[in-house]
Design an enzyme around this catalytic site. Structure first.
Site, mmCIF file in Angstrom:
data_model
loop_
_atom_site.group_PDB
_atom_site.id
_atom_site.type_symbol
_atom_site.label_atom_id
_atom_site.label_comp_id
_atom_site.label_asym_id
_atom_site.label_seq_id
_atom_site.Cartn_x
_atom_site.Cartn_y
_atom_site.Cartn_z
ATOM 1 N N SER A 1 -19.680 31.947 27.148
ATOM 2 C CA SER A 1 -20.507 31.431 26.037
ATOM 3 C C SER A 1 -19.704 30.958 24.837
ATOM 4 O O SER A 1 -20.264 30.289 23.961
ATOM 5 C CB SER A 1 -21.484 32.503 25.559
ATOM 6 O OG SER A 1 -22.602 32.497 26.383
ATOM 7 N N LYS B 1 -20.016 27.394 24.006
ATOM 8 C CA LYS B 1 -21.255 26.781 23.505
ATOM 9 C C LYS B 1 -21.095 26.025 22.176
ATOM 10 O O LYS B 1 -21.531 24.880 22.066
ATOM 11 C CB LYS B 1 -22.352 27.845 23.394
ATOM 12 C CG LYS B 1 -22.861 28.307 24.777
ATOM 13 C CD LYS B 1 -23.785 29.509 24.650
ATOM 14 C CE LYS B 1 -24.279 29.965 26.023
ATOM 15 N NZ LYS B 1 -25.047 31.225 25.932
ATOM 16 N N TYR C 1 -23.179 23.315 33.457
ATOM 17 C CA TYR C 1 -23.067 24.412 32.488
ATOM 18 C C TYR C 1 -22.191 25.550 33.031
ATOM 19 O O TYR C 1 -21.345 26.096 32.314
ATOM 20 C CB TYR C 1 -24.484 24.902 32.141
ATOM 21 C CG TYR C 1 -24.512 26.218 31.409
ATOM 22 C CD1 TYR C 1 -24.113 26.318 30.083
ATOM 23 C CD2 TYR C 1 -24.940 27.376 32.066
ATOM 24 C CE1 TYR C 1 -24.128 27.538 29.418
ATOM 25 C CE2 TYR C 1 -24.962 28.598 31.421
ATOM 26 C CZ TYR C 1 -24.547 28.679 30.093
ATOM 27 O OH TYR C 1 -24.556 29.885 29.451
ATOM 28 N N TYR D 1 -24.825 37.098 19.641
ATOM 29 C CA TYR D 1 -25.986 37.718 20.314
ATOM 30 C C TYR D 1 -26.858 38.424 19.272
ATOM 31 O O TYR D 1 -27.036 37.894 18.174
ATOM 32 C CB TYR D 1 -25.526 38.678 21.424
ATOM 33 C CG TYR D 1 -24.640 38.012 22.450
ATOM 34 C CD1 TYR D 1 -25.125 36.971 23.241
ATOM 35 C CD2 TYR D 1 -23.329 38.416 22.638
ATOM 36 C CE1 TYR D 1 -24.308 36.357 24.189
ATOM 37 C CE2 TYR D 1 -22.505 37.812 23.584
ATOM 38 C CZ TYR D 1 -23.001 36.781 24.358
ATOM 39 O OH TYR D 1 -22.203 36.180 25.274
ATOM 40 N N VAL E 1 -19.504 36.730 27.483
ATOM 41 C CA VAL E 1 -19.553 37.919 28.350
ATOM 42 C C VAL E 1 -18.200 38.302 28.947
ATOM 43 O O VAL E 1 -18.049 39.409 29.441
ATOM 44 C CB VAL E 1 -20.554 37.775 29.522
ATOM 45 C CG1 VAL E 1 -21.972 37.769 29.016
ATOM 46 C CG2 VAL E 1 -20.249 36.557 30.351
HETATM 47 N N1 GLU Z 1 -22.088 31.824 31.986
HETATM 48 C C1 GLU Z 1 -22.705 32.924 31.332
HETATM 49 C C2 GLU Z 1 -24.209 32.843 31.473
HETATM 50 O O1 GLU Z 1 -24.779 31.834 31.241
HETATM 51 C C3 GLU Z 1 -22.326 32.953 29.916
HETATM 52 C C4 GLU Z 1 -23.000 34.046 29.183
HETATM 53 C C5 GLU Z 1 -22.342 34.447 27.940
HETATM 54 O O2 GLU Z 1 -21.123 34.429 27.851
HETATM 55 O O3 GLU Z 1 -23.103 34.816 27.007
HETATM 56 O O4 GLU Z 1 -24.853 33.799 31.833
#
Ligand code: GLU
Length: 612
Positions: free
Chosen positions: A68, A71, A193, A245, A263
């Site tokens: 993430s 992003k 993604y 988060y 994550v």
């Molecule tokens: N590829 C992970 C997902 O979409 C990334 C999640 C994350 O790092 O928050 O679940």
């Protein structure tokens, strides 16, 4: 750096923090993407990148998948490629109390809540430029690489692992498609993604990526403008409000640096205008953030006072100093006579020296210094050499200050810095502004203008009558003349100017060094015409002021550019106190002159009566 003595204070600080947080062992490694479960829980790395491209690191710089943390960077690419309106039409900027992988959209607006939750991130990836998914991925990989300042690769096994298990993200994507936010091919969209999430980075990379955002989109290591400056504030905003988060609020409260975590245990944190941080350690707390990453950022922020909302001290130092050219002269060598003139008159040249960030606060200080100046200058030099950056407020306010000064006939000189200028810049200043590369040249130019304006020609200065040859002081011992000289100020008077007027307070005794003045008493001569009584170089006037201290009984006007040496009443009083012998010599000289005048006017009257 895992062991050995740290090379300097920054390395030492990072090393200390690394040691403190490496000792923490709570938390769990993410397992919902099976490949991630293989991460070594002991790993812990810290990177810090400055905005001039220096990168400090501590701990392990092992590669891991960005997840993430990609992003905000892909969001920056989408904003750059499509513009803010097109992106905001599909993805909002509203924090959500829901988990990052919640299968939901903002029912009020029909958009994904924000680009930091999966729903928003999947749409964001779909908005990146490219006519095929493959082209879009190449754009994403190249974009992330540009942020990191090196070519990044993909961990195919993590990608595969997520592709095989990523049904929840597919569910999210289907919901987005049903809301008209994604096109047909949901699977391909999700794969784009997943691939983006599987790009490999290190803690060092995350630091450089963050520093690029902190630096307005310009990678400080490679000097490449990765995204336009104006998208950066939008990206940092969603990082600040939604990046960590369900800990985003408390993170901002405690650490105060816009950041995004993922994550796999990465955190990338950008402190605008200051630095970028990259943290990596796979153990996650219950909210999904890296335990050691959060702890390290918290320590660093507290120790260095990095909280974004901590009021900055820097803004108060914007106006470093203001000085006048009678106190600080240009390096240009000038004859003594010119230097005397500048001592007397160059107060009309004012230099304002600014340093650091030129924003609202420092420009306001400059404006105030100009407005409140009790002695209005005719030349103002804005020395911006030490200005490192000038923002929109700085540019706008400087423009209007300059326009006002020019309207008031003040000559404006700008000493050009090497600025990293924003779009609206100082380049558009009016042509009437004089530009210089250093303050000294600006000062020299102003001095020359001042001397020219006074009509001071070399002839005038060559003919300057020194004090020893002043009529009044003839026959005075050298020491008395020297004592007097120390206490004189030079006054330059332009042709036609009133030196003083009838009724003015007595401001001293004047010796004419060069030029000519006239008293306005007009004497009827024998032909019945009035004539001016002139006082030329070598003569003095205004001596009664020293004797009786009363107001002026006549007006004195300069007939041509004139230079006078003036002994003020305070200086005279001080001379009497400190050096009574010299003062007595001067008083005697004045008495001699007054008595000579009295005799001659008595003789005139006698002649007049005899004639009559
Ligand atoms: N590829 C992970 C997902 O979409 C990334 C999640 C994350 O790092 O928050 O679940």
């Amino acid at each position: 750096m895992t062991d050995g003595a740290p090379a300097g204070p920054i390395e030492e600080l990072l090393h200390e923090i690394w040691q403190e947080v490496a000792a923490l062992d709570s938390g769990e490694v993410a397992t919902y993407i099976p490949e991630l479960a293989k991460a070594d829980p002991a790993t812990c790395g810290i990177g810090l990148a400055t905005l001039d491209g220096r990168v400090y690191t501590a701990g392990d710089l092992v590669p891991f998948t960005i997840q993430s943390v990609s992003k905000p960077y892909v969001y920056a690419l989408a904003l750059a490629d499509r513009g803010q309106d097109a992106v905001l039409a599909k993805v909002g900027a509203e924090p959500t109390g829901d988990p990052f992988n919640s299968i939901s959209l903002d029912e009020h607006t029909g958009r994904a809540f924000n680009p930091m939750v999966n729903a928003g991130a999947i749409i964001t990836s779909s908005l990146v430029a490219g006519s095929t998914r493959d082209e879009q991925f190449q754009r994403i990989l190249a974009g992330l690489s540009a942020f990191a300042g090196r070519d990044l690769g993909v961990d195919e096994s993590v990608y595969d692992s997520e592709r095989r298990t990523g049904d929840r993200n597919r569910a999210i994507a289907y919901l987005m498609r049903s809301a008209g936010l994604l096109d047909e091919d949901v699977d391909a969209q999700c794969e784009l993604y997943f691939r983006q999430c599987a790009v490999l980075v290190t803690a060092r990379d995350l630091a450089v990526m963050a520093a690029t955002l902190a630096n307005g989109g310009l990678n400080p290591v490679t000097d490449v403008q990765v995204v336009p400056r104006d998208v950066v504030a939008s990206v940092l905003t969603v990082m600040a409000t939604c990046g960590m988060y369900d800990y985003a609020g408390e993170w901002l409260y405690r650490v105060g640096i816009p950041a995004k975590s993922g994550v796999s245990g990465g955190v990338s944190a950008a402190l605008p205008g200051q630095l970028g941080l990259g943290l990596h350690s796979p153990l996650l707390d219950p909210r999904g953030n890296s335990v050691r990453g959060v702890a390290a950022a918290d320590l660093l922020s507290k120790r260095l006072g990095l909280h974004l909302l901590l009021p900055s001290e820097r803004s108060r130092n914007g106006l470093r100093r203001t000085y006048r050219a009678d106190a600080v002269r240009s390096r240009r060598g000038r004859p003594r006579s010119h230097r005397d003139l500048l001592d007397a008159e160059a107060w009309q040249i004012v230099v304002h020296e600014l340093v650091g960030d030129e924003g609202f606060a420092s420009t306001e200080m400059l404006i105030r210094a100009v407005q409140d100046d009790p002695r209005p200058a005719r030349w103002r030099v804005l020395d911006l050499r030490r200005v490192t950056r000038i923002d929109t407020a700085g540019v706008a306010l400087l423009h209007s200050l300059v326009a006002r000064l020019l309207a008031e006939d003040v000559a404006v000189c700008v000493v050009e810095p090497r600025l990293q200028l924003p779009k609206a810049s100082l380049r558009d200043l009016p042509d009437a502004v004089h530009r210089f590369l250093d303050a000294d040249s600006a000062l020299e130019w102003c001095e020359t203008q001042l001397l020219d304006g006074l009509g001071v020609t070399d002839d005038l200065l060559d003919g300057l009558v020194p004090l020893t040859q002043q009529e009044l002081l003839e026959g005075l011992p050298e020491w008395a003349v020297a004592a007097l000289e120390e206490r004189l100020t030079t006054r330059v008077i332009t042709a036609g100017a009133i030196v003083f007027d009838e009724g003015d307070p007595a401001d001293g005794l004047y010796f004419v060094g060069a030029g000519q003045v006239a008293s306005d008493i007009r004497i009827r001569n024998q032909a019945g015409r009035r004539r001016l009584s002139t006082i030329a170089a070598g003569s003095s006037f205004g001596e009664l002021a020293l004797v009786d201290g009363r107001t002026r009984s006549t007006r004195i006007v300069a007939l041509e550019p004139t230079i006078c040496y003036v002994l003020g009443p305070d200086e005279f009083a001080e001379l009497r106190r400190r050096d009574p012998a010299s003062a007595a010599e001067l008083v005697l000289a004045i008495s001699r002159m007054l008595s000579a005048r009295l005799r001659s006017s008595t003789a005139d009257v006698a002649a007049f009566e005899a004639d009559g």
